[in-house]
Design an enzyme around this catalytic site. Structure first.
Site, PDB file in Angstrom:
ATOM      1  N   LYS A 151      41.737 -31.159  40.973  1.00 24.05           N
ATOM      2  CA  LYS A 151      42.023 -32.569  40.737  1.00 24.05           C
ATOM      3  C   LYS A 151      43.476 -32.744  40.270  1.00 24.05           C
ATOM      4  O   LYS A 151      44.037 -31.823  39.669  1.00 24.05           O
ATOM      5  CB  LYS A 151      41.052 -33.045  39.649  1.00 24.05           C
ATOM      6  CG  LYS A 151      40.973 -34.525  39.435  1.00 24.05           C
ATOM      7  CD  LYS A 151      39.894 -34.782  38.379  1.00 24.05           C
ATOM      8  CE  LYS A 151      39.791 -36.260  38.080  1.00 24.05           C
ATOM      9  NZ  LYS A 151      40.978 -36.803  37.448  1.00 24.05           N
TER      10      LYS A 151
ATOM     11  N   GLY B  53      46.653 -29.036  36.009  1.00 26.24           N
ATOM     12  CA  GLY B  53      47.576 -27.941  35.681  1.00 26.24           C
ATOM     13  C   GLY B  53      47.742 -26.922  36.799  1.00 26.24           C
ATOM     14  O   GLY B  53      48.027 -25.751  36.536  1.00 26.24           O
ATOM     15  N   LYS B  54      47.594 -27.376  38.044  1.00 23.12           N
ATOM     16  CA  LYS B  54      47.737 -26.467  39.203  1.00 23.12           C
ATOM     17  C   LYS B  54      49.144 -25.872  39.254  1.00 23.12           C
ATOM     18  O   LYS B  54      49.312 -24.670  39.381  1.00 23.12           O
ATOM     19  CB  LYS B  54      47.486 -27.213  40.525  1.00 23.12           C
ATOM     20  CG  LYS B  54      46.083 -27.670  40.761  1.00 23.12           C
ATOM     21  CD  LYS B  54      45.919 -28.268  42.134  1.00 23.12           C
ATOM     22  CE  LYS B  54      46.673 -29.568  42.313  1.00 23.12           C
ATOM     23  NZ  LYS B  54      46.185 -30.667  41.493  1.00 23.12           N
TER      24      LYS B  54
ATOM     25  N   ASP C 248      52.845 -29.672  47.365  1.00 29.75           N
ATOM     26  CA  ASP C 248      52.453 -30.923  46.703  1.00 29.75           C
ATOM     27  C   ASP C 248      53.643 -31.887  46.684  1.00 29.75           C
ATOM     28  O   ASP C 248      54.708 -31.534  46.160  1.00 29.75           O
ATOM     29  CB  ASP C 248      52.016 -30.584  45.266  1.00 29.75           C
ATOM     30  CG  ASP C 248      51.468 -31.789  44.536  1.00 29.75           C
ATOM     31  OD1 ASP C 248      51.473 -32.888  45.121  1.00 29.75           O
ATOM     32  OD2 ASP C 248      51.033 -31.625  43.383  1.00 29.75           O
TER      33      ASP C 248
ATOM     34  N   GLY D 119      46.520 -33.361  38.061  1.00 27.51           N
ATOM     35  CA  GLY D 119      46.784 -33.298  36.620  1.00 27.51           C
ATOM     36  C   GLY D 119      46.049 -32.216  35.853  1.00 27.51           C
ATOM     37  O   GLY D 119      46.130 -32.161  34.626  1.00 27.51           O
TER      38      GLY D 119
END
Lengths: 299, 88
Positions: free
Chosen positions: A10, A14-15, A40, A12
């Site tokens: 999802k 922390g990917k 991204d 936000g």
């Protein structure tokens, strides 16, 4: 060929931070050559490493190069090349402003994930590294990216099957009329077969853990957890098994006893972090030192 | 002797042509179906991913012309079929 690591989850959760952590950990502590690539559009990696990043790879430390793929640029590049090929065949259509009609393709559904596939293929074939770590966009687009090879294969295989029937029929007519079998190569069949081979190879990379590792990043909040379940189901339908579910942003005093089953399967790593964000090489190194055991468990 | 050969050739061609008429019609119809599948988004049918269509387009100029021709007979598919099978 390099081993790929994909991080998805999802927005936000922390990917990008964990992608940076994993890349730095492998490059510094494991002495592996790593290329960290952001697909991204949010482009968080330049904030995390505190350096400007672009399509050109930037050396962060020895063994670690980072780059941000401009998906829009790949889209435009693809549309231009497709338009040029079409225009060279349908020259007479220039009278009806073919350019104008083709320009609208950039807003067509499916183009964004295809541009990501093109960027991915280019990166995978071109760069020699032990690891390619991909920071993916949030769930929707990332799942469409993984789904595209399978969806394309369904259509391509059907079209190839029909093409084969057509060719058999055509050969039969030629045989009756000319009394001998004429060997004629069908450009469409050859194109379809090339595309099938291409997507099968992509699919095999995504599905094979020796070739790629897929980490789902999540947070200890119900929305992120529900989305993780959704991602696992969708990936399962594509024959892709995540290597681990990583629970991130867990407060040191957080009680995880209410975690659903998928958080207690033992395959996930849990990163307990303080509330402040991890920014800059020093902060990333500190994070690695604090979580070295967990990171080693992700190998 | 030459005349006999010519007559025999004519008869053979005639039979061959009759034998392949239906096959040719089937072949063209299959090509129509192929075009329809590739260009199905044009007529509101479920379509292949866009890149599949786009990358096939340079090979499909004749198919597009076939599709346009098909529009003329679209209103009377039965009469088209009957004329191919020599019925009526």
């Amino acid at each position: 060929m390099p081993r790929c690591v994909f991080l998805l989850g999802k927005g936000g959760v922390g990917k990008s931070t964990l992608a940076a952590v994993l890349a730095l950990y492998r490059a510094r502590l494991k002495n592996q050559s790593v290329r960290l690539i952001s697909l991204d559009p949010a482009h968080n990696l330049s904030d995390i490493f505190q350096v400007p990043l672009g399509e050109k790879p930037r050396i962060i430390i020895e063994n670690l190069k980072v780059q941000q793929i401009d998906v829009q640029k790949w889209m435009h590049r693809y549309i231009k090349s497709a338009s040029d090929k079409i225009k060279s065949t349908y020259r007479y259509l220039t009278a009806v402003n073919l350019d104008r009609h083709l320009d609208i393709l950039q807003h067509a559904p499916g183009i964004e994930e295809y541009a990501m596939i093109l960027a991915y293929e280019h990166t995978y074939e071109k760069y020699i590294s032990d690891y390619l770590i991909f920071d993916l966009p949030p769930t929707g687009l990332a799942l469409r990216f993984f789904n595209l090879p399978q969806l394309s294969l369904v259509w391509l295989r059907k079209l190839a099957e029909l093409r084969s029937t057509i060719i058999k029929k055509r050969d039969l007519i030629t045989q009756i009329k000319l009394g001998k079998k004429r060997i004629e190569r069908d450009k469409i069949s050859r194109h379809l077969q090339r595309e099938i081979d291409r997507y099968v190879s992509l699919q095999s990379i995504f599905q094979n853990r020796k070739k790629s590792l897929l980490y789902i990043i999540t947070n200890p909040d119900p929305l992120a957890r529900n989305e993780t379940e959704f991602i696992k189901i969708r990936l399962g339908k594509l024959g892709i098994q995540p290597a681990a579910v990583i629970l991130n942003k867990v407060k040191p005093d957080h009680d995880l006893s209410d975690s659903p089953d998928h958080m207690q399967t033992g395959e996930q790593a849990i990163f307990k972090t303080a509330s402040q964000s991890v920014v800059g090489l020093n902060a990333l190194d500190d994070f690695i030192t604090q979580n070295e055991q967990i990171l080693a468990g992700l190998d | 002797m030459t005349k006999v050969k010519r007559a025999w050739q004519l008869i053979e061609d005639l039979f061959k042509s009759q034998a392949t008429d239906v096959l040719e019609w089937e072949y063209i119809e299959l090509e129509h179906i192929f075009s329809l599948l590739v260009y199905s988004s044009f007529v509101g049918l479920p379509a292949p991913p866009l890149q599949v269509t786009l990358e096939l387009m340079p090979y499909l100029e004749n198919h597009l012309i076939l599709m346009m021709d098909k529009v003329d007979t679209a209103e009377g598919p039965l009469s088209d079929l009957f004329s191919q099978l020599n019925i009526g």
